[in-house]
Design a protein around this motif. Structure first.
Motif, PDB file in Angstrom:
ATOM      1  N   ASN A 199      32.729  30.767  17.462  1.00 40.07           N
ATOM      2  CA  ASN A 199      31.931  30.417  18.638  1.00 40.07           C
ATOM      3  C   ASN A 199      31.158  31.685  18.996  1.00 40.07           C
ATOM      4  OD1 ASN A 199      30.999  30.138  21.317  1.00 40.07           O
ATOM      5  ND2 ASN A 199      32.615  28.679  21.819  1.00 40.07           N
ATOM      6  N   THR A 203      35.496  21.771  13.650  1.00 38.17           N
ATOM      7  CA  THR A 203      36.825  22.228  14.067  1.00 38.17           C
ATOM      8  C   THR A 203      36.805  22.576  15.552  1.00 38.17           C
ATOM      9  OG1 THR A 203      37.380  23.118  11.881  1.00 38.17           O
ATOM     10  CG2 THR A 203      38.564  24.033  13.764  1.00 38.17           C
ATOM     11  N   ASN A 204      37.780  22.069  16.277  1.00 33.89           N
ATOM     12  CA  ASN A 204      37.824  22.291  17.721  1.00 33.89           C
ATOM     13  C   ASN A 204      38.369  23.680  18.041  1.00 33.89           C
ATOM     14  OD1 ASN A 204      37.710  21.537  20.535  1.00 33.89           O
ATOM     15  ND2 ASN A 204      39.936  21.346  20.463  1.00 33.89           N
ATOM     16  N   LEU A 205      37.575  24.479  18.747  1.00 38.60           N
ATOM     17  CA  LEU A 205      38.028  25.776  19.226  1.00 38.60           C
ATOM     18  C   LEU A 205      38.438  25.646  20.688  1.00 38.60           C
ATOM     19  CD1 LEU A 205      36.426  26.612  16.630  1.00 38.60           C
ATOM     20  CD2 LEU A 205      35.877  28.747  17.822  1.00 38.60           C
ATOM     21  N   LYS A 206      39.594  26.172  21.011  1.00 35.10           N
ATOM     22  CA  LYS A 206      40.089  26.088  22.384  1.00 35.10           C
ATOM     23  C   LYS A 206      39.199  26.894  23.325  1.00 35.10           C
ATOM     24  CE  LYS A 206      44.923  25.466  20.999  1.00 35.10           C
ATOM     25  NZ  LYS A 206      46.292  26.038  21.053  1.00 35.10           N
ATOM     26  N   HIS A 246      38.259  30.789  23.175  1.00 35.38           N
ATOM     27  CA  HIS A 246      38.476  31.332  21.834  1.00 35.38           C
ATOM     28  C   HIS A 246      37.140  31.557  21.134  1.00 35.38           C
ATOM     29  CE1 HIS A 246      42.933  29.940  21.292  1.00 35.38           C
ATOM     30  NE2 HIS A 246      42.769  30.788  22.290  1.00 35.38           N
ATOM     31  N   HIS A 284      44.995  34.864  20.237  1.00 33.33           N
ATOM     32  CA  HIS A 284      43.801  34.412  20.974  1.00 33.33           C
ATOM     33  C   HIS A 284      42.768  33.854  19.995  1.00 33.33           C
ATOM     34  CE1 HIS A 284      41.617  34.164  24.726  1.00 33.33           C
ATOM     35  NE2 HIS A 284      40.542  34.696  24.177  1.00 33.33           N
ATOM     36  N   HIS A 285      43.232  32.951  19.152  1.00 32.99           N
ATOM     37  CA  HIS A 285      42.337  32.279  18.213  1.00 32.99           C
ATOM     38  C   HIS A 285      42.834  30.863  17.972  1.00 32.99           C
ATOM     39  CE1 HIS A 285      45.574  33.612  15.502  1.00 32.99           C
ATOM     40  NE2 HIS A 285      45.234  32.574  14.745  1.00 32.99           N
ATOM     41  N   SER A 286      41.935  30.002  17.563  1.00 40.82           N
ATOM     42  CA  SER A 286      42.289  28.621  17.227  1.00 40.82           C
ATOM     43  C   SER A 286      42.644  28.539  15.751  1.00 40.82           C
ATOM     44  CB  SER A 286      41.120  27.694  17.566  1.00 40.82           C
ATOM     45  OG  SER A 286      40.832  27.726  18.952  1.00 40.82           O
ATOM     46  N   SER A 287      43.151  27.363  15.336  1.00 43.75           N
ATOM     47  CA  SER A 287      43.624  27.207  13.956  1.00 43.75           C
ATOM     48  C   SER A 287      42.757  26.229  13.171  1.00 43.75           C
ATOM     49  CB  SER A 287      45.080  26.720  13.945  1.00 43.75           C
ATOM     50  OG  SER A 287      45.926  27.686  14.543  1.00 43.75           O
ATOM     51  N   ALA A 292      38.253  30.641  14.930  1.00 46.16           N
ATOM     52  CA  ALA A 292      39.398  29.907  14.379  1.00 46.16           C
ATOM     53  C   ALA A 292      39.661  30.434  12.975  1.00 46.16           C
ATOM     54  CB  ALA A 292      39.118  28.409  14.336  1.00 46.16           C
TER      55      ALA A 292
END
Length: 381
Positions: A248, A185-188, A191, A294-297, A194
């Protein structure tokens, strides 16, 4: 041509034919050996049954995928089912970190060592309750106060210090997809984690609306308190579910996430900051504050929730449940309890306790199902 010359020619032809046959066999053998070498790691289904110690283990190389899960004595069967589903549905190099208590560690070790999970890579860590000293209420009315393991996710870098990224899973989940996909899963940028937003589908809104605004911040935090007001958060902001977390850990440590969470835990002891509309949740609110916008989905199919909520299971079709990559029985009704949605899915991954201590409650109730309604009422079914 004399007879002798004819015989010589025939012998030569036979020799040539023989050499051709040998050459072809050698080529076929070469192809066969080449294929065998390419498939050397593949184990056929019947071989896996005869050699459980080697099943899939040879394939589990490459980047390690750390997965943290907690194990309490009364829910140990859930941990086993969750781990089994992760392990069987992926060839990834999964490393489980199981956080538990002293009174459960030996039981867990026996369960793992005497079943097909004995070759799963794992480490067992006993949770030190002193970590929570002065941070949570000792009020027996607050359910989570008596289950400190629920706060293990706050200390991910402590339990998995060598990893840059990790997954946290609640014990009441079943993973039907390849955990490698969830891990990727891609974390921005910037961040540290997620989560699955509770407003990520109209279905979730429909289920949760009847349970007291659990899909937004006002359902978890008391916006009348000055400390909450100062944060400038919007009360109708969509909340998220921390039952599945991709973290992360580098960012987590750089941003002092654990220390931030502990700050809000301590402040709640002093000022009682959490909402009373829910079941006194004290695990989710600090996360909501620290990770506000301030989190990814996470992909919604990687966290299909509310299977443990009243009536929620009826809103999911069997086809949708089969397509879901991760199922979560959050709520009061667990698949090992008396009543739940889609218990047969959970049963598929449950491994019976070799010590005989843990039994799904509903299985003990099955003989009662054959009784008449009047008799059922008499025995409290």
């Amino acid at each position: 041509m004399t007879l002798r010359r004819v015989n010589v020619v025939i012998l030569i032809l036979l020799a040539v034919a023989f050499l051709i046959i040998v050459q072809r066999n050698l080529l076929n053998l070469s192809d066969f050996l080449h294929k065998e070498n390419a498939d050397a790691r593949m184990i056929l289904p019947f071989e896996s049954e005869l050699s459980p110690n080697t099943r899939l283990d040879l394939d589990r190389k490459g980047e390690e995928i750390p997965v943290l899960i907690t194990a309490s004595e009364d829910r140990l069967g859930a941990v086993i089912a969750a781990m089994n589903s992760v392990y069987q549905n992926s060839k990834a190099n999964v490393i489980f970190t199981i956080v538990t208590t002293n009174d459960t560690a030996d039981h867990l070790k026996l369960w793992l060592s005497r079943t097909k999970l004995k070759n799963v890579k794992h480490k067992i860590i006993v949770f030190n309750p002193d970590l929570l000293s002065g941070k949570i209420s000792k009020d027996p009315k607050v359910a989570e106060s008596s289950t400190p393991l629920t706060f293990a996710r706050f200390y991910l870098p402590l339990f998995i210090p060598e990893a840059e990224k990790a997954i946290y899973l609640d014990d009441d989940v079943i993973v039907q997809g390849d955990i490698q996909e969830l891990y990727e899963t891609n974390l921005k940028a910037g961040h540290a984690a997620a989560f699955s937003d509770d407003c990520d589908s109209t279905l979730a809104k429909g289920i949760i609306r009847g349970a007291g605004n659990q899909n937004n911040y006002i359902g978890f935090l008391d916006f009348k308190k000055e400390a909450i007001k100062k944060l400038g958060m919007r009360a109708n902001t969509c909340s998220f579910n921390p039952g599945v977390v991709i973290a992360n850990l580098t960012e987590w440590k750089n941003q002092n996430i654990t220390q931030q969470l502990e700050h809000w835990m301590e402040l709640n002891i002093q000022e009682d900051l959490y909402s009373k509309t829910l079941a006194e949740s004290i695990t989710t609110p600090p996360l909501l504050i620290v990770f506000y916008k301030h989190h990814s989905s996470i992909d919604p199919l990687w966290h299909v929730r509310h299977l443990g909520t009243t009536g929620a299971g009826n809103r999911y079709s069997p086809q949708f449940v089969r397509a879901a990559k991760l199922l979560h029985w959050n709520g009061h009704y667990k698949p090992w309890g008396r009543v739940s949605s889609f218990p047969e899915v959970w049963d598929r991954w449950f491994i019976p306790d070799p010590t005989g201590k843990f039994h799904p409650v509903r299985r003990l109730q099955e003989p009662l199902d054959q009784l008449s309604p009047s008799l059922k009422s008499r025995v409290g079914h």
